[in-house]
Motif scaffolding. Structure first.
Motif, PDB file in Angstrom:
ATOM      1  N   ILE A 125       0.850  -1.192   0.000  1.00  0.00           N
ATOM      2  CA  ILE A 125       0.000   0.000   0.000  1.00  0.00           C
ATOM      3  C   ILE A 125       0.885   1.241   0.000  1.00  0.00           C
ATOM      4  CG2 ILE A 125      -1.779   1.271   1.236  1.00  0.00           C
ATOM      5  CD1 ILE A 125      -2.730  -1.344   2.421  1.00  0.00           C
ATOM      6  N   TYR A 126       0.623   2.149  -0.944  1.00  0.00           N
ATOM      7  CA  TYR A 126       1.415   3.372  -1.084  1.00  0.00           C
ATOM      8  C   TYR A 126       0.559   4.586  -0.700  1.00  0.00           C
ATOM      9  CZ  TYR A 126       4.863   0.581  -3.571  1.00  0.00           C
ATOM     10  OH  TYR A 126       5.797  -0.367  -3.910  1.00  0.00           O
ATOM     11  N   HIS A 127       1.185   5.513   0.039  1.00  0.00           N
ATOM     12  CA  HIS A 127       0.510   6.732   0.471  1.00  0.00           C
ATOM     13  C   HIS A 127       1.280   7.951  -0.025  1.00  0.00           C
ATOM     14  CE1 HIS A 127      -2.221   4.779   3.427  1.00  0.00           C
ATOM     15  NE2 HIS A 127      -1.223   3.925   3.555  1.00  0.00           N
ATOM     16  N   CYS A 128       0.541   9.020  -0.246  1.00  0.00           N
ATOM     17  CA  CYS A 128       1.184  10.306  -0.508  1.00  0.00           C
ATOM     18  C   CYS A 128       0.994  11.198   0.713  1.00  0.00           C
ATOM     19  CB  CYS A 128       0.600  10.971  -1.756  1.00  0.00           C
ATOM     20  SG  CYS A 128      -1.148  11.432  -1.623  1.00  0.00           S
ATOM     21  N   SER A 129       1.903  12.121   0.924  1.00  0.00           N
ATOM     22  CA  SER A 129       1.802  13.088   2.016  1.00  0.00           C
ATOM     23  C   SER A 129       1.900  14.486   1.428  1.00  0.00           C
ATOM     24  CB  SER A 129       2.928  12.886   3.039  1.00  0.00           C
ATOM     25  OG  SER A 129       2.822  11.620   3.673  1.00  0.00           O
ATOM     26  N   VAL A 130       0.976  15.358   1.818  1.00  0.00           N
ATOM     27  CA  VAL A 130       0.982  16.743   1.350  1.00  0.00           C
ATOM     28  C   VAL A 130       1.697  17.602   2.392  1.00  0.00           C
ATOM     29  CG1 VAL A 130      -0.423  18.728   0.695  1.00  0.00           C
ATOM     30  CG2 VAL A 130      -1.159  16.418   0.073  1.00  0.00           C
ATOM     31  N   LEU A 145      -1.266  -1.884  -4.272  1.00  0.00           N
ATOM     32  CA  LEU A 145      -0.680  -2.507  -5.459  1.00  0.00           C
ATOM     33  C   LEU A 145      -0.549  -4.008  -5.240  1.00  0.00           C
ATOM     34  CD1 LEU A 145       0.737  -2.468  -8.212  1.00  0.00           C
ATOM     35  CD2 LEU A 145       2.889  -1.997  -7.009  1.00  0.00           C
ATOM     36  N   ILE A 146      -1.114  -4.770  -6.150  1.00  0.00           N
ATOM     37  CA  ILE A 146      -1.025  -6.233  -6.118  1.00  0.00           C
ATOM     38  C   ILE A 146      -0.237  -6.679  -7.349  1.00  0.00           C
ATOM     39  CG2 ILE A 146      -2.311  -8.409  -6.085  1.00  0.00           C
ATOM     40  CD1 ILE A 146      -4.690  -6.830  -4.949  1.00  0.00           C
TER      41      ILE A 146
END
Length: 287
Positions: A125-130, A145-146
């Protein structure tokens, strides 16, 4: 300059310049742009949200994928940066550490993260940070993502039993290495699902991939026009993978093998008979 961890943005104080990943051009290649104004109230009073797309995506090993981080346009002029991180890891992603990872801007209110040549290790699992004014504003909702590896091609071969003469034929179906583990393997004889005489084994190789070997023992006499099919269903396949063997195609193999074993028996029997004659002759001469 050293690698900057996500922990440096977890507090409410502004990140020191020496620890600001924006200052390290070799550490990060993230999205940074001057935000345009909102027509509403001040962004400082707005509890904005950050979303991501897609929420989940499945690709085959070696494929490419792009994730998007979407956030509002702020009223006040402010510097905004987008950093990306993988769930379970403490460091932000860096293109300098892995050239397969690319970061950039997509329009005025979104940033993107592109991953090239995905491997099994990239799954997660990918996260973005603002980041605004050096402070962590919000984290994205996450993108799962699999990564799959298909069990193809299948290999289907036939052989005779070496330990049980009552079994005329054994068929063996082998998959290529695949992931994830869940699969369904089904045998068919002349289009009808086989329910007995089946043994299936699964092993995991050094890469963490799975390999399956399944055998079908044919207890009845083999017909010259019989058709056997091995079918494998897997999440990486849109339709099941199949391998088919027709006994008519390998009839010569069965006949040749039968002749080989018959000739071998006759040869052994002849040698034994000749040996008995020699022994009998030797005894007769010794009298």
């Amino acid at each position: 300059m050293g690698v900057v961890s996500r922990d440096q943005f977890q507090g409410t104080k502004k990140t020191p310049a020496s620890q600001d990943p924006q200052q390290d051009s070799l550490t990060h290649v993230e999205l940074m742009y001057h935000a345009t104004p909102l027509s509403m109230e001040s962004a400082d009073r707005v509890s904005f949200s950050v979303s991501q797309a897609p929420e989940e995506v499945t690709i085959s090993r070696g494929g490419n994928v792009t994730f998007y981080c979407i956030f509002p346009i702020f009223k006040e002029q402010s510097w905004v940066r987008i950093l990306w991180w993988k769930h379970g890891e403490n460091e932000y992603l860096r293109s300098s550490a892995d050239r397969r990872k690319r970061f950039g801007q997509e329009g005025k209110v979104s940033g993107f993260f592109q991953l090239l040549g995905a491997t099994l290790g990239d799954a997660g699992i990918y996260h973005c940070s603002v980041i605004r004014h050096g402070l962590l504003g919000r984290n994205g909702t996450g993108s799962h993502l699999i990564v799959h590896v298909a069990p193809t091609p299948l290999k289907l071969v036939s052989k005779t039993s070496e330990w049980d003469s009552s079994v005329p034929l054994i068929l063996v179906c082998e998959t290529a290495a695949f992931s994830p583990e869940n699969f369904t393997l089904t045998w068919y004889k002349n289009g009808v699902k086989a329910a007995s005489g089946i043994i299936t084994r699964t092993v995991q190789n050094s890469e963490g991939l799975y390999e399956v070997c399944s055998s079908l023992s044919e207890m009845r006499p083999v017909l010259s026009d019989a058709s056997y099919t091995c079918s494998v269903s897997h999440v990486s396949l849109k339709t099941p993978a199949i391998a088919t063997l027709n006994t008519s195609d390998s009839k010569q193999d069965y006949v040749g093998m039968s002749r080989y074993y018959s000739g071998f028996r006759y040869t052994v029997g002849g040698l034994a008979f000749l040996l008995l004659l020699i022994i009998a002759g030797a005894r007769y001469k010794s009298r």
